[in-house]
Structures are given as structure tokens and as C-alpha cells.
Design an enzyme around this catalytic site. Structure first.
Site, PDB file in Angstrom:
ATOM      1  CG  ASP A   1      24.306  27.655  13.209  1.00 16.45           C
ATOM      2  OD1 ASP A   1      23.227  27.134  12.929  1.00 16.45           O
ATOM      3  OD2 ASP A   1      24.512  28.884  13.063  1.00 16.45           O
TER       4      ASP A   1
ATOM      5  NE  ARG B   1      27.759  19.612   6.737  1.00 13.70           N
ATOM      6  CZ  ARG B   1      27.226  20.684   6.160  1.00 13.70           C
ATOM      7  NH1 ARG B   1      26.994  21.769   6.863  1.00 13.70           N
ATOM      8  NH2 ARG B   1      26.890  20.667   4.896  1.00 13.70           N
TER       9      ARG B   1
HETATM   10  P1  IMP Z   1      22.784  25.102   9.365  1.00 16.03           P
HETATM   11  O1  IMP Z   1      22.527  26.087  10.431  1.00 16.03           O
HETATM   12  O2  IMP Z   1      24.067  24.379   9.536  1.00 16.03           O
HETATM   13  O3  IMP Z   1      21.620  24.203   9.122  1.00 16.03           O
HETATM   14  O4  IMP Z   1      22.986  25.890   8.008  1.00 16.03           O
HETATM   15  C1  IMP Z   1      22.224  27.037   7.717  1.00 16.03           C
HETATM   16  C2  IMP Z   1      21.963  27.138   6.251  1.00 16.03           C
HETATM   17  O5  IMP Z   1      23.200  27.290   5.559  1.00 16.03           O
HETATM   18  C3  IMP Z   1      21.297  25.921   5.635  1.00 16.03           C
HETATM   19  O6  IMP Z   1      19.905  26.016   5.712  1.00 16.03           O
HETATM   20  C4  IMP Z   1      21.759  25.997   4.199  1.00 16.03           C
HETATM   21  O7  IMP Z   1      20.972  26.886   3.464  1.00 16.03           O
HETATM   22  C5  IMP Z   1      23.139  26.605   4.338  1.00 16.03           C
HETATM   23  N1  IMP Z   1      24.172  25.557   4.329  1.00 16.03           N
HETATM   24  C6  IMP Z   1      24.718  24.918   5.387  1.00 16.03           C
HETATM   25  N2  IMP Z   1      25.637  24.033   4.988  1.00 16.03           N
HETATM   26  C7  IMP Z   1      25.675  24.125   3.640  1.00 16.03           C
HETATM   27  C8  IMP Z   1      26.436  23.454   2.642  1.00 16.03           C
HETATM   28  O8  IMP Z   1      27.272  22.567   2.890  1.00 16.03           O
HETATM   29  N3  IMP Z   1      26.196  23.821   1.380  1.00 16.03           N
HETATM   30  C9  IMP Z   1      25.301  24.782   1.037  1.00 16.03           C
HETATM   31  N4  IMP Z   1      24.556  25.413   1.914  1.00 16.03           N
HETATM   32  C10 IMP Z   1      24.739  25.095   3.216  1.00 16.03           C
END
Ligand code: IMP
Length: 192
Positions: free
Chosen positions: A68, A177
Site C-alpha cells: 500500500d 516501492r
Molecule cells: P496503492 O494503494 O499502492 O495502489 O497506491 C495508492 C495510490 O497512490 C495509487 O492509486 C496512485 O495514485 C498512487 N501511487 C502509488 N504508487 C505510486 C507511484 O509509484 N507513483 C505515483 N503514484 C503512485
């Protein structure tokens, strides 16, 4: 080693497969016929990662990991944070969320922000956490076409270009990440 990654996000899947290399077979949720939306209703990034990995383990039985991520902007009191995926509302696009951040940051002089990723791994009945944080700033204007999400406005510390202006190799090497997955990989290599 076979592990399920609790995601349907093809960008993230590709990034993680690239970082992990060929020693690991990473299955997506689609690969194991998990087609429903995995709940992520916790108020913290750690809680959501853990909720997603437990959901997969409990309902499908696979050893797995879930990540997340949140973008935390200082001038917005840590927003969008845990709400990064749905900042502009439910069922919105990356573009909608990006535009909301850009509009809220208009005129702000403090541009400091950070990306934080937490990975929860469930392996042989135990849970392990891995964290990656990258400090940076929010650009006044968007730049670049690569990546996804908030990439066009996030400039990591030590660079003059946004994540979206970097090759996927460079972004993977330095990103939030990438750091968290690097820790996961070191851990997995050491228990083999
Ligand atoms: P998640 O919960 O890891 O899917 O991330 C939540 C939100 O953060 C995603 O929907 C993206 O908008 C944003 N996000 C996550 N990782 C990245 C990244 O590497 N670059 C830019 N936005 C990110």
C-alpha cells in the site's frame, strides 16, 4: 518461489516483476481467479497492506504479499496519504487525483512531500513488513509521460526531473516501492 502479489495494477505488477527478477514467479490476483475488489478500509498504509495480504491468505490460501502506498504532502497535512487512490472521490482516474493535488498545491510555497510504501508479506504462517520512503517535492507543473498516478508531479530528492520523466529502470532503482521491494527481495533471498 511462487508468490501472489495482491494487485490488479499492471504498472505495479510490471515494476515488481522487474525488480524481483526470474528467481520468483509472481502471480497476480487475476492469475488465481480473484476478481473481486480486495478491501482496504484501514486508516493507515500499514493497516491496508496487512488487510490485503490477510484477505488473500484467508480466502485463497496462497503465501502472498500486498503493498500500500501513499503520497504525503506536508502543506496538506499529509494528504492524500492513505486516500491517495481515491483522493478525488470513488472510482476516479489517476488523472482526477493528480489534478486535485495540483489544484490544492497551487500557490503553496512549501512543496515538500514523500512517498511511502509498506509491504506486508505472509509466508509460512508469519507476517513481515517492509517499508520504503522517498522524500521529494511537488512540482508546479506536470512533466513526463512514464509511470502512473502522481508520477508527473513528484520530483525525488537529489533529482531535477519527475518520476514520470525517468526510465522505468531508474524509477525502480530509487523509488519508494523499489526500496520496499528491495528489502522484501533481500529477506526472501536469505530464507531460501
Ligand atoms: P496503492 O494503494 O499502492 O495502489 O497506491 C495508492 C495510490 O497512490 C495509487 O492509486 C496512485 O495514485 C498512487 N501511487 C502509488 N504508487 C505510486 C507511484 O509509484 N507513483 C505515483 N503514484 C503512485
Amino acid at each position: 518461489m511462487k508468490l501472489v502479489f495482491a494487485t490488479n495494477n499492471l504498472h505495479k505488477l510490471r515494476e515488481v516483476r522487474e525488480i524481483l527478477g526470474s528467481n520468483f514467479e509472481i502471480l497476480s490476483t487475476e492469475d488465481i481467479n480473484c476478481r473481486e475488489e480486495i478491501p482496504e478500509t484501514c486508516p493507515t498504509i500499514e493497516g491496508n497492506a496487512s488487510q490485503k495480504s490477510h484477505y488473500l491468505k484467508n480466502n485463497y490460501g496462497y503465501d502472498c504479499f500486498a503493498d500500500d502506498t501513499g503520497l504525503e504532502i506536508e502543506a496538506l497535512n499529509g494528504e492524500p496519504g492513505v486516500y491517495s487512490a481515491r483522493y478525488a472521490g470513488k472510482n476516479v482516474s489517476f488523472e482526477d487525483n493528480l489534478l486535485k493535488v495540483m489544484s490544492k498545491m497551487q500557490g503553496q510555497t512549501n512543496r515538500k512531500a514523500r512517498f511511502k510504501t509498506v509491504i506486508s508479506l505472509i509466508l509460512n504462517g508469519k507476517e513481515y513488513f517492509f517499508e520504503g520512503i522517498v522524500n521529494g517535492t511537488i512540482a508546479e507543473n506536470r512533466n513526463g509521460q512514464s509511470g502512473f498516478g502522481y508520477d508527473p508531479v513528484f520530483i525525488p530528492e537529489g533529482y531535477t526531473v519527475s518520476y514520470a520523466q525517468m526510465s522505468s529502470e531508474l524509477k525502480n532503482a530509487i523509488s519508494h516501492r523499489g526500496i520496499a521491494v528491495g528489502k522484501l527481495v533481500d529477506f526472501l533471498k536469505n530464507i531460501k
